[in-house]
Structure formats: structure tokens, C-alpha cells
Motif scaffolding. Structure first.
Motif, short mmCIF file in Angstrom:
data_model
loop_
_atom_site.label_atom_id
_atom_site.label_comp_id
_atom_site.label_asym_id
_atom_site.label_seq_id
_atom_site.Cartn_x
_atom_site.Cartn_y
_atom_site.Cartn_z
N LYS A 64 34.52 58.59 14.09
CA LYS A 64 34.03 59.96 14.27
C LYS A 64 32.58 59.97 14.75
CE LYS A 64 36.95 61.79 10.54
NZ LYS A 64 36.95 62.36 9.18
N GLU A 65 31.77 59.08 14.16
CA GLU A 65 30.37 59.04 14.55
C GLU A 65 30.20 58.60 16.00
OE1 GLU A 65 26.35 56.67 13.14
OE2 GLU A 65 27.78 57.38 11.61
N PHE A 66 31.04 57.65 16.43
CA PHE A 66 31.00 57.23 17.83
C PHE A 66 31.30 58.41 18.75
CE2 PHE A 66 33.81 56.18 21.41
CZ PHE A 66 32.89 55.52 22.23
N CYS A 67 32.31 59.21 18.40
CA CYS A 67 32.66 60.36 19.23
C CYS A 67 31.54 61.39 19.25
CB CYS A 67 33.96 60.99 18.72
SG CYS A 67 35.43 59.99 19.01
N ARG A 68 30.85 61.55 18.10
CA ARG A 68 29.73 62.49 18.07
C ARG A 68 28.57 62.01 18.94
NH1 ARG A 68 30.98 62.79 12.35
NH2 ARG A 68 29.33 61.27 11.93
N GLU A 69 28.29 60.73 18.86
CA GLU A 69 27.15 60.19 19.60
C GLU A 69 27.35 60.25 21.11
OE1 GLU A 69 26.49 56.32 18.06
OE2 GLU A 69 25.46 57.01 16.25
N CYS A 70 28.58 59.99 21.56
CA CYS A 70 28.83 60.03 23.00
C CYS A 70 29.34 61.39 23.45
CB CYS A 70 29.83 58.94 23.40
SG CYS A 70 31.50 59.18 22.77
N ARG A 71 29.42 62.35 22.48
CA ARG A 71 29.90 63.70 22.76
C ARG A 71 31.22 63.68 23.53
NH1 ARG A 71 27.11 68.06 21.62
NH2 ARG A 71 24.99 67.83 20.82
N SER A 72 32.12 62.86 23.02
CA SER A 72 33.43 62.72 23.67
C SER A 72 34.50 63.34 22.80
CB SER A 72 33.74 61.24 23.90
OG SER A 72 35.06 61.07 24.32
N ARG A 73 35.53 63.85 23.42
CA ARG A 73 36.65 64.44 22.70
C ARG A 73 37.83 63.47 22.67
NH1 ARG A 73 36.15 69.51 21.06
NH2 ARG A 73 34.50 70.81 21.90
N HIS A 74 37.55 62.18 22.47
CA HIS A 74 38.63 61.22 22.30
C HIS A 74 39.45 61.61 21.06
CE1 HIS A 74 36.74 59.01 25.40
NE2 HIS A 74 35.80 58.44 24.67
N PHE A 75 40.74 61.44 21.15
CA PHE A 75 41.64 61.82 20.06
C PHE A 75 41.74 60.65 19.07
CE2 PHE A 75 45.77 62.33 18.00
CZ PHE A 75 45.78 63.69 17.73
N LEU A 76 41.49 60.92 17.78
CA LEU A 76 41.49 59.87 16.76
C LEU A 76 42.67 60.05 15.82
CD1 LEU A 76 37.69 59.95 15.82
CD2 LEU A 76 38.83 58.43 17.46
N ALA A 77 43.23 58.93 15.36
CA ALA A 77 44.37 58.98 14.44
C ALA A 77 44.40 57.69 13.62
CB ALA A 77 45.68 59.15 15.20
N ARG A 78 44.98 57.80 12.44
CA ARG A 78 45.29 56.60 11.65
C ARG A 78 46.77 56.30 11.85
NH1 ARG A 78 45.36 55.88 5.06
NH2 ARG A 78 45.84 53.65 5.05
N TYR A 79 47.06 55.14 12.42
CA TYR A 79 48.44 54.79 12.72
C TYR A 79 49.19 54.40 11.46
CZ TYR A 79 52.40 52.82 15.25
OH TYR A 79 53.67 52.56 15.72
N GLY A 80 48.50 53.71 10.56
CA GLY A 80 49.11 53.25 9.32
C GLY A 80 48.38 52.03 8.81
#
Length: 385
Positions: free
Chosen positions: A290-306
Motif C-alpha cells: 500500500k505504501e509503495f502505491c501511495r508513494e508512486c501515486r499509482s492505482r495498481h490493484f492489490l490482493a492477497r492470493y492466499g
């Protein structure tokens, strides 16, 4: 009199509907803190609707009333309205993981306005001061009416403003939509309350509150279905749904890649330090993403696969950007782990990625290729150790 009957029936119907939601919620096995607060707010709404329906019967002279019973009813309605507003504020703050409401002390401080005004009106009722409610004329005064509106209004407006304010903070960039939606709930209550003040004899507030509570409940169920309960990231089902919906709308200048991260030594951490520490590691990894996405201001989709596997669906212009992307995530994870674990163990991951194309069956093929690349990275890393 027919209008009072309609007011009575509307409040009873709303109370019964919320009672069904409450019963369904209480029978669930999983009860996080926010859900417990939501259930308390449900109970407050049900009690408020029941008292409001009784008020309609008294005003319509369907049942007899005395100055004492009328005054007591208004006192109870006010106290419930004040603490219902407080409950909305508390639910909104807990939903946003606000630090002030994580402790009992913070929850008590937030309830001070409701406690003070409730104490004032109780004092006025017990000693028959006539400042808030005039028993003899069976009417409530201007001060009572203003407080009845102002205190719940202040709570819900504060909750809404805080949600909108947090949505513009850099650290909440990845979850901005959730904060905006949370901020809209109190505004809906305020709108229906203002309509109720304008048309006192029309049951607008009970319908509005019921619709809003129903929407919040459905939204919470949706989150349970699509979210991982530990990390609050999207789960595997939501990941695949996103991939199906997204690749069909890709622009020509962007490409979609599935990146899989697998934590190194996770089983050992679970075995040596315990499952609680293992959960903390999973949370650390999710926060790093999440922090990486905030820092690069990207809307990459994040998920926990398992298990200890996490996924990112990244929109990039070329595959050459992905090694730097993985290295940036690793840098954030190492920094967070050093600060939060106290240096007890190192934390790293292996990664693999594959491009998602628009061909038939491409999603399953994309997962297979990404996991193949992940296994290749694991073997390469084990040879270097």
C-alpha cells in the motif's frame, strides 16, 4: 389523525426491518469492532423509532398522556438522538482506523457532548426547571429543539468532514474512494434530518435512516465477500473479477501485468515466533504494498492470493518497469520490517510476473506463467544462498 397513524406505522415498519438486520448480524460468527458498533447503532435506531411511534400516538391522541409522560418521552427521544449521532461518528471513525477511537479513553472523550447535554436535560426534567421542557403546556422549548438537532448534526458532520479530509492525505491515496464513500453516509442522515425538521409530521427521517443503515449493511457484506479479513486487501475472487473487467478496457499506451510476491521464510517465522508474529508479517507486507502505491501515486490493484502470496495487477507502459517496481516494494518492506520487528529477522520475497492479454483463456494462462516465473526466481535465489 390518519397522518399520525401513517407516522406510527412507518416507524414500526422501519424498526422491524432494522431488527431483522440486527438478528442476522448477531448470528454471524465473525464480529470485528466496527461491526459491534454498527449493531449498537442499529439498536439505538430501533429504540428511537419505537419511541417516535409512541410520540405519534400521543400527539394524535390515540392513547392518553399526562404532562409527566409526555416530558419523559421527549427526554428519552433526545438522549437516543444524541447517542445515535455519537454512534454514527464512532462507526465512521473505526471504519477509517482512526487512532482516537482505538482506546476506551478516546471513545469516552468523543461521547462528552452527548453526555453533557443529556445530563442537562435530565436535570431539567427531574427538578422541573422548565428550561428545556414545559410540563404544564406539554411543549418542548426552543433550547430543547435546538439541542435535539444540533448535537446529532454536529456528530455526523464531524464524521463526514474527517472522512473527506483523510481522503486527500497522501498516505490514504490508495483507499481514497473508501474514505469518500464513508463520508457520504453522514451527509445522507443530515439531509433526511433536515427534511424531517421541515415536515415534522411526515416520517422522512425513519425512512432515510433505514435506507442508509441498509446500504451500510450491504456494503459491509460486500467487503466481507471481496476483502481478505486480515490484511483488508482484495481477495482472490475479487482479483480475478478485476482482471476480467480491466483488460477489456486497456488503453493502447499501457499494458497489464500480474505480479506475484511470495515471502521468504514465512513458515520458519510462524514456527519460531508464533502465528501472531506471522500475522504481523502478513500485515507488514500488505502495508508495504500500500505504501509503495501511495508513494508512486499509482492505482495498481492489490490482493492477497492466499497464505503468504500477494498479487499486484500493474498498469505499466513496458515490462522493463517491473524489476524496478519489485525492487521499490522490497525497499519499503525492508524498512518497515526493520522498524517494526526490531531486527529479529530479515524479511524478503521472491516475485514472478506475466502479461495479461485480451485472448480467450488469458487469465488462467497469466496466472500459470506468473507462478512459473515465481518458482524460477525461488530456485535462482536458493542457488545463490
Amino acid at each position: 389523525m390518519n397522518l399520525y397513524y401513517f407516522y406510527f406505522e412507518s416507524n414500526i415498519a422501519s424498526a422491524l426491518l432494522l431488527a431483522v438486520i440486527l438478528y442476522k448480524d448477531l448470528t454471524e460468527m465473525y464480529h470485528p469492532k466496527r461491526q459491534v458498533v454498527f449493531d449498537i447503532v442499529l439498536v439505538m435506531h430501533i429504540l428511537y423509532f419505537m419511541l417516535d411511534s409512541l410520540w405519534a400516538l400521543l400527539c394524535g391522541r390515540v392513547i392518553g398522556s399526562t404532562p409527566l409522560s409526555f416530558s419523559l418521552l421527549n427526554v428519552c427521544i433526545y438522549i437516543l438522538a444524541a447517542f445515535t449521532g455519537y454512534g454514527w461518528y464512532l462507526y465512521s471513525e473505526i471504519s477509517q482506523n482512526a487512532t482516537r477511537t482505538r482506546t476506551l479513553k478516546g471513545m469516552i472523550w468523543a461521547a462528552v457532548p452527548a453526555f453533557i447535554t443529556s445530563l442537562l436535560i435530565l436535570t431539567d426534567f427531574v427538578f422541573d426547571l422548565g428550561l428545556w421542557i414545559d410540563r404544564r403546556s406539554m411543549q418542548y422549548g426552543q433550547s430543547f429543539f435546538m439541542a435535539l438537532v444540533a448535537v446529532p448534526f454536529a456528530y455526523v458532520m464531524l464524521a463526514s468532514c474527517r472522512a473527506f479530509f483523510r481522503s486527500f492525505k497522501k498516505k490514504n491515496y490508495a483507499n481514497r474512494h473508501g474514505y469518500i464513500v464513508t463520508g457520504m453516509y453522514p451527509l445522507a442522515i443530515v439531509f433526511f434530518a433536515l427534511c424531517q425538521v421541515t415536515w415534522l409530521n411526515v416520517p422522512i427521517l425513519c425512512f432515510g435512516c433505514t435506507l442508509t443503515m441498509l446500504y451500510v449493511y450491504i456494503s459491509s457484506l460486500s467487503n466481507l465477500v471481496t476483502r481478505d479479513p486480515l490484511t483488508l486487501l482484495n481477495n482472490r475472487m475479487e482479483l480475478k473479477r478485476f482482471m476480467v473487467n480491466t483488460y477489456q478496457t486497456l488503453q493502447y499506451d499501457s499494458r497489464l501485468y500480474l505480479v506475484i510476491f511470495d515471502l521468504d521464510g514465512f513458515r520458519r517465522i510462524n514456527r519460531v515466533y508464533g502465528r501472531a508474529e506471522g500475522d504481523a508479517v502478513l500485515l507488514r507486507m500488505s502495508e508495504a504494498l500500500k505504501e509503495f502505491c501511495r508513494e508512486c501515486r499509482s492505482r495498481h490493484f492489490l490482493a492477497r492470493y492466499g497464505g503468504d502470496e500477494f498479487c499486484m495487477v500493474a498498469k505499466v507502459s513496458s515490462e522493463a518497469e517491473l524489476p524496478d517496481l519489485c525492487e521499490s516494494v522490497r525497499t519499503v518492506l525492508v524498512r518497515k520490517n526493520r522498524l517494526e520487528s526490531g531486527g529479529k529477522y530479515a524479511l524478503d520475497f521472491c516475485s514472478g510476473y506475466s502479461e495479461l492479454t485480451g485472448q480467450v483463456g488469458s487469465i488462467d494462462r497469466c496466472f500459470a506463467d506468473a507462478f512459473t516465473a515465481l518458482e524460477a526466481h525461488k530456485k535462482e535465489k536458493s542457488l545463490l544462498l
